[in-house]
Design a protein around this motif. Sequence first.
Motif, PDB file in Angstrom:
ATOM      1  N   HIS A   1       2.918 -15.394 -47.452  1.00  0.00           N
ATOM      2  CA  HIS A   1       2.856 -15.343 -48.764  1.00  0.00           C
ATOM      3  C   HIS A   1       3.670 -14.041 -49.385  1.00  0.00           C
ATOM      4  O   HIS A   1       3.528 -13.933 -50.638  1.00  0.00           O
ATOM      5  N   ALA A   2       4.232 -13.238 -48.348  1.00  0.00           N
ATOM      6  CA  ALA A   2       5.106 -12.161 -49.181  1.00  0.00           C
ATOM      7  C   ALA A   2       6.419 -12.415 -49.365  1.00  0.00           C
ATOM      8  O   ALA A   2       7.024 -13.307 -48.679  1.00  0.00           O
ATOM      9  N   SER A   3       7.067 -11.974 -50.379  1.00  0.00           N
ATOM     10  CA  SER A   3       8.380 -12.264 -50.559  1.00  0.00           C
ATOM     11  C   SER A   3       9.249 -11.144 -49.828  1.00  0.00           C
ATOM     12  O   SER A   3       9.040  -9.997 -49.530  1.00  0.00           O
ATOM     13  N   PRO A   4      10.312 -11.896 -49.249  1.00  0.00           N
ATOM     14  CA  PRO A   4      11.367 -11.212 -48.209  1.00  0.00           C
ATOM     15  C   PRO A   4      12.563 -10.551 -48.966  1.00  0.00           C
ATOM     16  O   PRO A   4      13.317 -10.280 -48.563  1.00  0.00           O
ATOM     17  N   ARG A   5      12.149 -10.561 -50.322  1.00  0.00           N
ATOM     18  CA  ARG A   5      13.477 -10.079 -51.062  1.00  0.00           C
ATOM     19  C   ARG A   5      14.020  -8.630 -50.881  1.00  0.00           C
ATOM     20  O   ARG A   5      15.214  -8.343 -50.961  1.00  0.00           O
ATOM     21  N   ALA A   6      13.196  -7.660 -50.698  1.00  0.00           N
ATOM     22  CA  ALA A   6      13.331  -6.505 -50.426  1.00  0.00           C
ATOM     23  C   ALA A   6      14.406  -6.378 -49.098  1.00  0.00           C
ATOM     24  O   ALA A   6      15.242  -5.579 -48.877  1.00  0.00           O
ATOM     25  N   LEU A   7      13.891  -7.266 -48.130  1.00  0.00           N
ATOM     26  CA  LEU A   7      14.347  -6.997 -46.669  1.00  0.00           C
ATOM     27  C   LEU A   7      15.918  -7.913 -47.018  1.00  0.00           C
ATOM     28  O   LEU A   7      16.929  -7.300 -46.525  1.00  0.00           O
ATOM     29  N   GLU A   8      15.945  -8.848 -47.678  1.00  0.00           N
ATOM     30  CA  GLU A   8      17.316  -9.407 -47.862  1.00  0.00           C
ATOM     31  C   GLU A   8      18.125  -8.540 -48.408  1.00  0.00           C
ATOM     32  O   GLU A   8      19.476  -8.443 -48.255  1.00  0.00           O
ATOM     33  N   ARG A   9      17.755  -7.819 -49.342  1.00  0.00           N
ATOM     34  CA  ARG A   9      18.603  -6.833 -50.104  1.00  0.00           C
ATOM     35  C   ARG A   9      18.954  -5.750 -49.265  1.00  0.00           C
ATOM     36  O   ARG A   9      20.244  -5.251 -49.249  1.00  0.00           O
ATOM     37  N   ALA A  10      18.238  -5.364 -48.234  1.00  0.00           N
ATOM     38  CA  ALA A  10      18.473  -4.229 -47.535  1.00  0.00           C
ATOM     39  C   ALA A  10      19.380  -4.608 -46.542  1.00  0.00           C
ATOM     40  O   ALA A  10      20.420  -3.693 -46.238  1.00  0.00           O
ATOM     41  N   PHE A  11      19.593  -5.739 -45.988  1.00  0.00           N
ATOM     42  CA  PHE A  11      20.515  -6.228 -45.097  1.00  0.00           C
ATOM     43  C   PHE A  11      21.913  -6.298 -45.840  1.00  0.00           C
ATOM     44  O   PHE A  11      22.916  -6.109 -45.400  1.00  0.00           O
ATOM     45  N   THR A  12      21.762  -6.817 -46.912  1.00  0.00           N
ATOM     46  CA  THR A  12      22.946  -7.064 -47.664  1.00  0.00           C
ATOM     47  C   THR A  12      23.809  -5.353 -47.981  1.00  0.00           C
ATOM     48  O   THR A  12      24.709  -5.317 -47.908  1.00  0.00           O
ATOM     49  N   ASP A  13      22.835  -4.526 -48.325  1.00  0.00           N
ATOM     50  CA  ASP A  13      23.366  -3.283 -48.642  1.00  0.00           C
ATOM     51  C   ASP A  13      23.926  -2.675 -47.490  1.00  0.00           C
ATOM     52  O   ASP A  13      24.965  -1.947 -47.731  1.00  0.00           O
ATOM     53  N   ILE A  14      23.217  -2.695 -46.458  1.00  0.00           N
ATOM     54  CA  ILE A  14      23.736  -2.200 -45.188  1.00  0.00           C
ATOM     55  C   ILE A  14      24.872  -2.712 -44.714  1.00  0.00           C
ATOM     56  O   ILE A  14      25.805  -2.001 -44.304  1.00  0.00           O
ATOM     57  N   ALA A  15      25.302  -3.987 -45.027  1.00  0.00           N
ATOM     58  CA  ALA A  15      26.684  -4.411 -44.470  1.00  0.00           C
ATOM     59  C   ALA A  15      27.760  -3.737 -45.406  1.00  0.00           C
ATOM     60  O   ALA A  15      28.705  -3.554 -45.010  1.00  0.00           O
ATOM     61  N   ARG A  16      27.229  -3.771 -46.783  1.00  0.00           N
ATOM     62  CA  ARG A  16      28.380  -3.528 -47.687  1.00  0.00           C
ATOM     63  C   ARG A  16      28.345  -2.014 -47.535  1.00  0.00           C
ATOM     64  O   ARG A  16      29.866  -1.518 -47.250  1.00  0.00           O
ATOM     65  N   MET A  17      27.700  -0.984 -46.821  1.00  0.00           N
ATOM     66  CA  MET A  17      27.872   0.326 -46.838  1.00  0.00           C
ATOM     67  C   MET A  17      28.789   0.570 -45.569  1.00  0.00           C
ATOM     68  O   MET A  17      29.431   1.264 -45.523  1.00  0.00           O
ATOM     69  N   TYR A  18      28.328  -0.254 -44.658  1.00  0.00           N
ATOM     70  CA  TYR A  18      29.105  -0.005 -43.489  1.00  0.00           C
ATOM     71  C   TYR A  18      30.555  -0.588 -43.222  1.00  0.00           C
ATOM     72  O   TYR A  18      31.231   0.010 -42.332  1.00  0.00           O
ATOM     73  N   ASP A  19      30.787  -1.390 -44.028  1.00  0.00           N
ATOM     74  CA  ASP A  19      32.322  -1.963 -44.011  1.00  0.00           C
ATOM     75  C   ASP A  19      33.227  -1.182 -45.114  1.00  0.00           C
ATOM     76  O   ASP A  19      34.240  -1.934 -45.257  1.00  0.00           O
ATOM     77  N   GLY A  20      32.481  -0.429 -46.091  1.00  0.00           N
ATOM     78  CA  GLY A  20      33.310   0.408 -46.819  1.00  0.00           C
ATOM     79  C   GLY A  20      33.299  -0.412 -48.337  1.00  0.00           C
ATOM     80  O   GLY A  20      33.820   0.139 -49.085  1.00  0.00           O
TER      81      GLY A  20
END
Length: 312
Positions: free
Chosen positions: A34-53
């Motif tokens: 019943h919990a929203s995964p939005r924070a997790l989804e955002r974090a994985f998107t953010d880490i991808a963007r940060m590591y690839d420049g």
Amino acid sequence: MHRNDYDISDSIRTTDPAAVGEEVVRVYCKLFPHASPRALERAFTDIARMYDGGDLVYWPCDTEYHDVQHVLDVTLAMARLMDGYQGSRNGGEALVPELFLVGTLAALFHDIGYLRKVNDTRHKNGAEYTQKRVMRGAKFLEDYMNRIGMAELAPIASRIIHFTGYEKSIARIDVPNLTFRLIGNMLGTADIIAQMADRCYLEKCRDRLYPEFVEGGLAARDETDRRAGVMFRSVEDLMQKAPTFYKNASVRLNDQLGSAHGYVDKHFGGQNLYFDEIDKNMTYATAVAERRDLSLLRRDPPKPGEEVFAAF
């Protein structure tokens, strides 16, 4: 024999943030339907963007050992440890969605302290931050959690990152209660077992970790390097000490991190795939050390820049 860019189960590509993110979200939604995964989804998107420049604040990751595969491998291991704990806690306090998020975010950003800001004119490589990376990562995580609406847990999460470092003893890390200490123990465990179970761990130590240690002041540039703090005189010295490092890591895992690695067994239904692979690596490391022949290390790790940075 599993692929070099996949996890210890050979089912998840650990160079792909979207693939790892999908699995971590699956575990999260299984535990907390019943919990929203939005924070997790955002974090994985953010880490991808940060590591690839793609982030305008930071240069792309330039530490070849502590790269996005390492971060994703640790995060995947952390999710599995938390899942195993939740299924075998034997009266211990149950994890709630917020605690799972703290553990996952701490794993995902635990090495963000290696990234250089674009206005950094002093450092030429992120490895120069080796001895400050945990402190930098803790500050980043606290700021990040404030931005995503988790301000109440931000200061605690920033302390939990220190379970991956050696700048202070684990017993002296200040956390509010035993449950947060458990999260820290699992994080420190994930950081150790994920990298040591990597199929190309030994090759990465030889070709990638040693150069990082040189830049970070932990290894000698050459035989004339007499900097204070140098622990390894050559790459051969580093590889000779690999079996000893594992013995020390075992003490840390069992005595200081509370044997949290046992929760992996529950996740995998009784088998600890991480230790299966670690045992293979260390048996081979011992043979290499005895023969003093680094050419025996022939595996080909994924090349930096070959990662798939898909949006989540």
